[in-house]
Design an enzyme around this catalytic site. Sequence first.
Site, PDB file in Angstrom:
ATOM      1  N   LYS A  49      16.293   3.859  -8.072  1.00  0.00           N
ATOM      2  CA  LYS A  49      16.798   4.216  -9.388  1.00  0.00           C
ATOM      3  C   LYS A  49      16.034   3.187 -10.107  1.00  0.00           C
ATOM      4  O   LYS A  49      15.458   4.266 -11.520  1.00  0.00           O
ATOM      5  CB  LYS A  49      17.855   4.426  -9.348  1.00  0.00           C
ATOM      6  CG  LYS A  49      18.966   5.430  -8.844  1.00  0.00           C
ATOM      7  CD  LYS A  49      20.036   5.736  -9.261  1.00  0.00           C
ATOM      8  CE  LYS A  49      20.913   4.447  -9.638  1.00  0.00           C
ATOM      9  NZ  LYS A  49      21.478   3.799  -8.166  1.00  0.00           N
ATOM     10  N   ARG A 109      29.121   7.754 -12.915  1.00  0.00           N
ATOM     11  CA  ARG A 109      29.136   7.047 -11.265  1.00  0.00           C
ATOM     12  C   ARG A 109      29.815   7.684 -11.402  1.00  0.00           C
ATOM     13  O   ARG A 109      30.381   8.731  -9.900  1.00  0.00           O
ATOM     14  CB  ARG A 109      29.302   5.899 -10.869  1.00  0.00           C
ATOM     15  CG  ARG A 109      27.996   5.033 -10.498  1.00  0.00           C
ATOM     16  CD  ARG A 109      28.197   3.789 -10.376  1.00  0.00           C
ATOM     17  NE  ARG A 109      27.202   3.190  -9.184  1.00  0.00           N
ATOM     18  CZ  ARG A 109      26.149   2.505  -9.624  1.00  0.00           C
ATOM     19  NH1 ARG A 109      26.007   2.163 -10.751  1.00  0.00           N
ATOM     20  NH2 ARG A 109      25.951   1.941  -8.784  1.00  0.00           N
ATOM     21  N   ARG A 120      15.383  -5.928   0.018  1.00  0.00           N
ATOM     22  CA  ARG A 120      14.639  -5.838  -1.315  1.00  0.00           C
ATOM     23  C   ARG A 120      15.117  -7.693  -2.411  1.00  0.00           C
ATOM     24  O   ARG A 120      16.066  -8.225  -2.152  1.00  0.00           O
ATOM     25  CB  ARG A 120      16.002  -5.198  -2.720  1.00  0.00           C
ATOM     26  CG  ARG A 120      15.886  -5.476  -3.515  1.00  0.00           C
ATOM     27  CD  ARG A 120      16.466  -4.011  -4.643  1.00  0.00           C
ATOM     28  NE  ARG A 120      18.225  -3.854  -4.438  1.00  0.00           N
ATOM     29  CZ  ARG A 120      19.026  -2.685  -4.909  1.00  0.00           C
ATOM     30  NH1 ARG A 120      18.089  -1.745  -5.697  1.00  0.00           N
ATOM     31  NH2 ARG A 120      20.238  -2.978  -4.966  1.00  0.00           N
ATOM     32  N   ARG A 137      20.634  -9.938  -4.107  1.00  0.00           N
ATOM     33  CA  ARG A 137      21.661  -9.425  -5.115  1.00  0.00           C
ATOM     34  C   ARG A 137      23.380  -9.819  -4.697  1.00  0.00           C
ATOM     35  O   ARG A 137      22.803 -10.060  -2.898  1.00  0.00           O
ATOM     36  CB  ARG A 137      21.572  -8.255  -5.647  1.00  0.00           C
ATOM     37  CG  ARG A 137      20.835  -8.365  -7.478  1.00  0.00           C
ATOM     38  CD  ARG A 137      20.802  -6.405  -7.257  1.00  0.00           C
ATOM     39  NE  ARG A 137      22.251  -5.513  -6.760  1.00  0.00           N
ATOM     40  CZ  ARG A 137      21.857  -4.621  -7.369  1.00  0.00           C
ATOM     41  NH1 ARG A 137      20.733  -3.474  -7.867  1.00  0.00           N
ATOM     42  NH2 ARG A 137      22.899  -3.312  -6.990  1.00  0.00           N
ATOM     43  N   ARG A 177      29.082   0.101  -1.078  1.00  0.00           N
ATOM     44  CA  ARG A 177      28.117   1.076  -1.948  1.00  0.00           C
ATOM     45  C   ARG A 177      28.251   2.495  -1.686  1.00  0.00           C
ATOM     46  O   ARG A 177      27.720   3.559  -2.866  1.00  0.00           O
ATOM     47  CB  ARG A 177      27.999   0.559  -2.794  1.00  0.00           C
ATOM     48  CG  ARG A 177      27.704  -0.697  -3.516  1.00  0.00           C
ATOM     49  CD  ARG A 177      26.573  -2.108  -4.256  1.00  0.00           C
ATOM     50  NE  ARG A 177      25.498  -1.072  -4.245  1.00  0.00           N
ATOM     51  CZ  ARG A 177      24.739  -2.489  -4.086  1.00  0.00           C
ATOM     52  NH1 ARG A 177      25.034  -3.049  -2.959  1.00  0.00           N
ATOM     53  NH2 ARG A 177      23.715  -2.012  -4.525  1.00  0.00           N
TER      54      ARG A 177
HETATM   55  P1  AMP Z   1      23.309  -1.211  -9.960  1.00  0.00           P
HETATM   56  O1  AMP Z   1      22.737  -2.043 -10.676  1.00  0.00           O
HETATM   57  O2  AMP Z   1      23.211   0.000 -10.373  1.00  0.00           O
HETATM   58  O3  AMP Z   1      23.642  -0.812  -8.032  1.00  0.00           O
HETATM   59  O4  AMP Z   1      25.549  -0.992  -9.690  1.00  0.00           O
HETATM   60  C1  AMP Z   1      26.313  -2.435  -9.325  1.00  0.00           C
HETATM   61  C2  AMP Z   1      27.179  -2.570  -9.369  1.00  0.00           C
HETATM   62  O5  AMP Z   1      27.432  -2.292 -10.471  1.00  0.00           O
HETATM   63  C3  AMP Z   1      27.954  -1.311  -8.893  1.00  0.00           C
HETATM   64  O6  AMP Z   1      28.170  -1.550  -7.225  1.00  0.00           O
HETATM   65  C4  AMP Z   1      29.136  -1.343  -9.269  1.00  0.00           C
HETATM   66  O7  AMP Z   1      30.081  -2.004  -9.314  1.00  0.00           O
HETATM   67  C5  AMP Z   1      29.029  -1.852 -10.710  1.00  0.00           C
HETATM   68  N1  AMP Z   1      28.897  -0.489 -11.607  1.00  0.00           N
HETATM   69  C6  AMP Z   1      27.585  -0.079 -12.352  1.00  0.00           C
HETATM   70  N2  AMP Z   1      27.150   0.804 -12.771  1.00  0.00           N
HETATM   71  C7  AMP Z   1      28.580   0.974 -12.710  1.00  0.00           C
HETATM   72  C8  AMP Z   1      29.696   2.701 -13.280  1.00  0.00           C
HETATM   73  N3  AMP Z   1      28.643   3.782 -14.118  1.00  0.00           N
HETATM   74  N4  AMP Z   1      30.748   2.460 -12.874  1.00  0.00           N
HETATM   75  C9  AMP Z   1      31.315   2.008 -12.225  1.00  0.00           C
HETATM   76  N5  AMP Z   1      30.530   1.061 -12.258  1.00  0.00           N
HETATM   77  C10 AMP Z   1      29.482   0.550 -12.174  1.00  0.00           C
END
Ligand code: AMP
Length: 213
Positions: free
Chosen positions: A13, A88, A127, A160, A171
């Site tokens: 994404k 989400r 990654r 990360r 996740r």
């Molecule tokens: P990502 O970089 O999109 O994989 O997001 C990393 C982490 O940020 C996720 O595993 C959640 O803990 C938090 N996070 C990001 N976006 C959201 C969202 N829209 N709702 C809830 N938690 C989020």
Amino acid sequence: MKLIFIGPPGSGKGTQAKRLASRFGIPHISTGDMLREAVAEGTPLGQQADAIMKSGALVPDDIMIGMIRERLARPDAGKGFILDGFPRTLVQAEKLDALISGNGSEPMRVVRLLVPDEAIVKRIALRRTCAQCGAIYHLENQPPKVDGVCDRCGGELIARPDDTEGAVRKRLESFHRQTAPVADYYKSKSWLKEVDGTGPVDQVFEKIEKSLS
Ligand code: AMP
């Protein structure tokens, strides 16, 4: 263009959303990046989100909705945006609808990237992300020119903290339980395009462009 990317962690994404944003000249809005910035800056929100993110759980809806409301109100989002990582949950999707329709604008387009779970676990182990600019690499498929150094800004490449296998499995579980219903919600509105997210980055990008044209 108001575009939403939906996909499990590690589905590409972020990489694809960044490319499309520069192609269309609209902002790439990643809630994960915004949260990571808050964590790095040590803001009250960052302190709250840090442990939640490391565990692989979701940050509460009301925090995320407030964050996106503020971000979409900024002038650069007026001509369109690409959302990566939001919504989400169904609650977030419904609130986003209310926010957007309040502006009297046209429907959003939603791209769902499909990648099997086992491929995700393998991808995420390799990654690396630039600690400075957020650029994303894959040690086999998209390695940096110099080991451990970002091609774009020279920043340090790191894994990360939520890319551990345990956090990734959590996740993925929250993706299937909470985010997959968001895709169904957009399907019922006929806004959803599903794209096979396996294969080389360029090929996936072409498929996404085709699905949007
Ligand atoms: P990502 O970089 O999109 O994989 O997001 C990393 C982490 O940020 C996720 O595993 C959640 O803990 C938090 N996070 C990001 N976006 C959201 C969202 N829209 N709702 C809830 N938690 C989020």
